[in-house]
Design an enzyme around this catalytic site. Sequence first.
Site, PDB file in Angstrom:
ATOM      1  N   ASP A  78     -18.866 -16.263 -19.272  1.00 38.28           N
ATOM      2  CA  ASP A  78     -17.663 -16.660 -19.652  1.00 38.28           C
ATOM      3  C   ASP A  78     -17.519 -18.171 -19.933  1.00 38.28           C
ATOM      4  O   ASP A  78     -18.566 -18.597 -20.360  1.00 38.28           O
ATOM      5  CB  ASP A  78     -16.644 -16.277 -18.208  1.00 38.28           C
ATOM      6  N   ASN A 113     -18.314 -18.856 -27.660  1.00 40.19           N
ATOM      7  CA  ASN A 113     -18.590 -17.587 -28.242  1.00 40.19           C
ATOM      8  C   ASN A 113     -17.576 -16.908 -28.655  1.00 40.19           C
ATOM      9  O   ASN A 113     -17.805 -16.296 -29.940  1.00 40.19           O
ATOM     10  CB  ASN A 113     -19.381 -17.225 -26.874  1.00 40.19           C
ATOM     11  N   LYS A 137     -15.055 -11.577 -10.821  1.00 38.36           N
ATOM     12  CA  LYS A 137     -15.167 -12.691 -11.582  1.00 38.36           C
ATOM     13  C   LYS A 137     -15.681 -13.824 -10.708  1.00 38.36           C
ATOM     14  O   LYS A 137     -15.366 -13.426  -9.375  1.00 38.36           O
ATOM     15  CB  LYS A 137     -13.746 -12.932 -11.982  1.00 38.36           C
TER      16      LYS A 137
HETATM   17  P1  NDP Z   1     -17.001 -20.655 -24.406  1.00 43.54           P
HETATM   18  O1  NDP Z   1     -17.533 -21.706 -23.339  1.00 43.54           O
HETATM   19  O2  NDP Z   1     -18.309 -20.411 -25.309  1.00 43.54           O
HETATM   20  O3  NDP Z   1     -16.370 -21.395 -25.507  1.00 43.54           O
HETATM   21  C1  NDP Z   1     -15.019 -21.980 -24.639  1.00 43.54           C
HETATM   22  C2  NDP Z   1     -14.103 -22.387 -25.950  1.00 43.54           C
HETATM   23  O4  NDP Z   1     -12.669 -22.935 -25.589  1.00 43.54           O
HETATM   24  C3  NDP Z   1     -14.568 -23.970 -26.008  1.00 43.54           C
HETATM   25  O5  NDP Z   1     -14.265 -24.303 -27.798  1.00 43.54           O
HETATM   26  C4  NDP Z   1     -13.777 -24.944 -25.576  1.00 43.54           C
HETATM   27  O6  NDP Z   1     -13.681 -26.171 -25.682  1.00 43.54           O
HETATM   28  C5  NDP Z   1     -12.404 -24.463 -25.411  1.00 43.54           C
HETATM   29  N1  NDP Z   1     -11.811 -24.467 -24.124  1.00 43.54           N
HETATM   30  C6  NDP Z   1     -12.328 -24.274 -22.795  1.00 43.54           C
HETATM   31  N2  NDP Z   1     -11.405 -24.789 -21.843  1.00 43.54           N
HETATM   32  C7  NDP Z   1     -10.544 -25.384 -22.569  1.00 43.54           C
HETATM   33  C8  NDP Z   1      -9.514 -26.315 -21.950  1.00 43.54           C
HETATM   34  N3  NDP Z   1      -9.232 -26.410 -20.747  1.00 43.54           N
HETATM   35  N4  NDP Z   1      -8.653 -26.667 -22.968  1.00 43.54           N
HETATM   36  C9  NDP Z   1      -9.136 -26.626 -24.425  1.00 43.54           C
HETATM   37  N5  NDP Z   1     -10.047 -25.803 -24.842  1.00 43.54           N
HETATM   38  C10 NDP Z   1     -10.902 -25.259 -23.941  1.00 43.54           C
HETATM   39  O7  NDP Z   1     -16.304 -19.581 -23.588  1.00 43.54           O
HETATM   40  P2  NDP Z   1     -15.884 -18.270 -24.286  1.00 43.54           P
HETATM   41  O8  NDP Z   1     -15.914 -18.396 -25.868  1.00 43.54           O
HETATM   42  O9  NDP Z   1     -16.821 -17.327 -23.656  1.00 43.54           O
HETATM   43  O10 NDP Z   1     -14.594 -17.890 -23.651  1.00 43.54           O
HETATM   44  C11 NDP Z   1     -13.310 -18.196 -24.427  1.00 43.54           C
HETATM   45  C12 NDP Z   1     -12.140 -17.495 -23.809  1.00 43.54           C
HETATM   46  O11 NDP Z   1     -12.506 -16.063 -23.939  1.00 43.54           O
HETATM   47  C13 NDP Z   1     -12.083 -17.460 -22.173  1.00 43.54           C
HETATM   48  O12 NDP Z   1     -10.539 -17.355 -21.942  1.00 43.54           O
HETATM   49  C14 NDP Z   1     -12.696 -16.602 -21.706  1.00 43.54           C
HETATM   50  O13 NDP Z   1     -12.306 -16.218 -20.031  1.00 43.54           O
HETATM   51  C15 NDP Z   1     -12.692 -15.384 -22.605  1.00 43.54           C
HETATM   52  N6  NDP Z   1     -13.265 -14.252 -22.665  1.00 43.54           N
HETATM   53  C16 NDP Z   1     -14.948 -14.346 -22.615  1.00 43.54           C
HETATM   54  C17 NDP Z   1     -15.577 -13.325 -23.021  1.00 43.54           C
HETATM   55  C18 NDP Z   1     -17.190 -13.433 -23.218  1.00 43.54           C
HETATM   56  O14 NDP Z   1     -17.439 -12.059 -23.413  1.00 43.54           O
HETATM   57  N7  NDP Z   1     -17.575 -14.502 -23.363  1.00 43.54           N
HETATM   58  C19 NDP Z   1     -15.133 -11.670 -22.854  1.00 43.54           C
HETATM   59  C20 NDP Z   1     -13.720 -11.782 -22.584  1.00 43.54           C
HETATM   60  C21 NDP Z   1     -12.742 -12.883 -22.605  1.00 43.54           C
HETATM   61  P3  NDP Z   1     -14.501 -27.316 -25.036  1.00 43.54           P
HETATM   62  O15 NDP Z   1     -16.082 -27.300 -25.672  1.00 43.54           O
HETATM   63  O16 NDP Z   1     -14.056 -28.721 -25.546  1.00 43.54           O
HETATM   64  O17 NDP Z   1     -14.574 -27.276 -23.552  1.00 43.54           O
HETATM   65  O1  2IT Z   2     -13.487 -12.035 -19.488  1.00 43.51           O
HETATM   66  C1  2IT Z   2     -14.398 -11.075 -19.707  1.00 43.51           C
HETATM   67  O2  2IT Z   2     -14.137  -9.859 -19.977  1.00 43.51           O
HETATM   68  C2  2IT Z   2     -15.753 -11.446 -19.800  1.00 43.51           C
HETATM   69  N1  2IT Z   2     -16.162 -12.790 -19.424  1.00 43.51           N
HETATM   70  C3  2IT Z   2     -16.928 -10.558 -20.028  1.00 43.51           C
HETATM   71  C4  2IT Z   2     -17.290  -9.923 -18.603  1.00 43.51           C
HETATM   72  C5  2IT Z   2     -18.436  -9.130 -18.871  1.00 43.51           C
HETATM   73  O3  2IT Z   2     -18.779  -8.620 -17.683  1.00 43.51           O
HETATM   74  O4  2IT Z   2     -19.031  -8.977 -19.927  1.00 43.51           O
END
Ligand code: NDP
Ligand code: 2IT
Length: 448
Positions: free
Chosen positions: A169, A244, A129
């Site tokens: 992420d 996302n 990461k």
């Molecule tokens: P994005 O940046 O697309 O979206 C993040 C969302 O979470 C936004 O709505 C954001 O709000 C909110 N958020 C982020 N930080 C905070 C905080 N400290 N307090 C409150 N709300 C918060 O990220 P993703 O959707 O990609 O990721 C979301 C979660 O999923 C994370 O935990 C990530 O590690 C996990 N994840 C992502 C994967 C991926 O493929 N993208 C895969 C597996 C897990 P705001 O805009 O106000 O900051």
């Molecule tokens: O937390 C996760 O699994 C991710 N942000 C996606 C990692 C990846 O390599 O697709």
Amino acid sequence: MHHLHPALIGTYETVLRRNAGEVEFHQAVLEVLESLHAVVEKRPEYVEASIIERICEPERQIIFRVPWVDDQGVVQINRGFRVNFNSALGPYKGGLRFHPSVYLGIIKFLGFEQTFKNALTGMPIGGGKGGSDFDPKGRSDAEIMRFCQSFMTELYRHIGEYTDVPAGDIGVGGREIGYLFGQYKRITNAYEAGVLTGKGLTWGGSQARKEATGYGTVYFVKEMLDAHGEGFDGRRVVVSGSGNVAIYAVEKAQEFGATVVAVSDSNGYVVDEGGIDLDLVKQIKEVQRGRISEYAVARTSARHIAGGSIWDVPCDVALPCATENELSAEGAAALVKGGVKYVGEGANMPTTPDGIRVLHEAGVHYAPGKAVNAGGVATSALEMQQNASRDSWSFDYTDQRLHKIMKGIHDNCLETADEFGQPGDYVAGANIAGFIQVADAMLALGVI
Ligand code: NDP
Ligand code: 2IT
């Protein structure tokens, strides 16, 4: 306070001492170690070979300066990270997070979780990461590009299709992966598509990668519902976040007939009792990069609650899809009061240890992020397969592969939980199944 096997107490104390102050990392490690009681009893060779202690120590930790020039001509300095956690199963694989809260402890917790998650996918990927304390909010497109270029100017020497393969992420999506890939390609003078995943469809990306984490989350939770003779149809669902993962979790839940009544961002949440209009959310978040409060301005049926807790909204199924520790004991108690039956984590470690306890005691079916959200990285591994074979697959084919992988992870969690005497416990099942996969590979590879 903790419930550790006596053979693991020393390991945990070493983690606390070596990683002072990194509380999220301590939390992630403790949760896994607490699941390993029966494993230590049944397979003493893991302790004898110090596998558990080795698994808690990252193979390599890289920290670097990221200097860049903002639109006012002012030099800005951020800190960049990449933690190569474990490569027993394949090249390091895991996302990059750009968020002001990022420090080494966050990246280590994410890399640790990623190692077991990636093992659960059954694909040949190790765990890693990275990211930066850079805050993309309010930054222009040109600033984002300059930051990404500077970040990659250092990162490029550490990554590669057989070495370490980053992806997105929080704060890193298709736009950022584009700027990162462009700079990597330019520095190395090689079109090495398999060095990053989450690429655009016209330049080496995979169909369904953008959707994969959210869709996969809902596929997993569908299996949980099926296991109890229930389904998504007609269910009230609450999804935290509006990024996302959240957006595509909402999309698939709606396709399965659920009514998603609330979504959020870090400023508050919106409730729309008739069901969230996802096109509007996409317009606000993916196109305008705005705030979720704008939803309630555009839709009179909706209310925006600034600063409130989305877990106060009654629902059958809750999908935390925002960030770590967003669902505390208090939030969990509110969910239980609102009648929640299922909680599936789209985010990484969104529920606090106390929150998990509250859900367990109330008999809520709860499944952890490292199993539920593994569809994102699994589809990244499918993207790597396509890049390696210079092929690209259809959306339907890729989505079917994803669906099958998620069902496999779900069933593996339940079977492993059964085998180790904790039937129905998805946390135990995920941690044990992921751990054994990595541990057996490490045993086979000698003292590494
Ligand atoms: P994005 O940046 O697309 O979206 C993040 C969302 O979470 C936004 O709505 C954001 O709000 C909110 N958020 C982020 N930080 C905070 C905080 N400290 N307090 C409150 N709300 C918060 O990220 P993703 O959707 O990609 O990721 C979301 C979660 O999923 C994370 O935990 C990530 O590690 C996990 N994840 C992502 C994967 C991926 O493929 N993208 C895969 C597996 C897990 P705001 O805009 O106000 O900051
Ligand atoms: O937390 C996760 O699994 C991710 N942000 C996606 C990692 C990846 O390599 O697709």
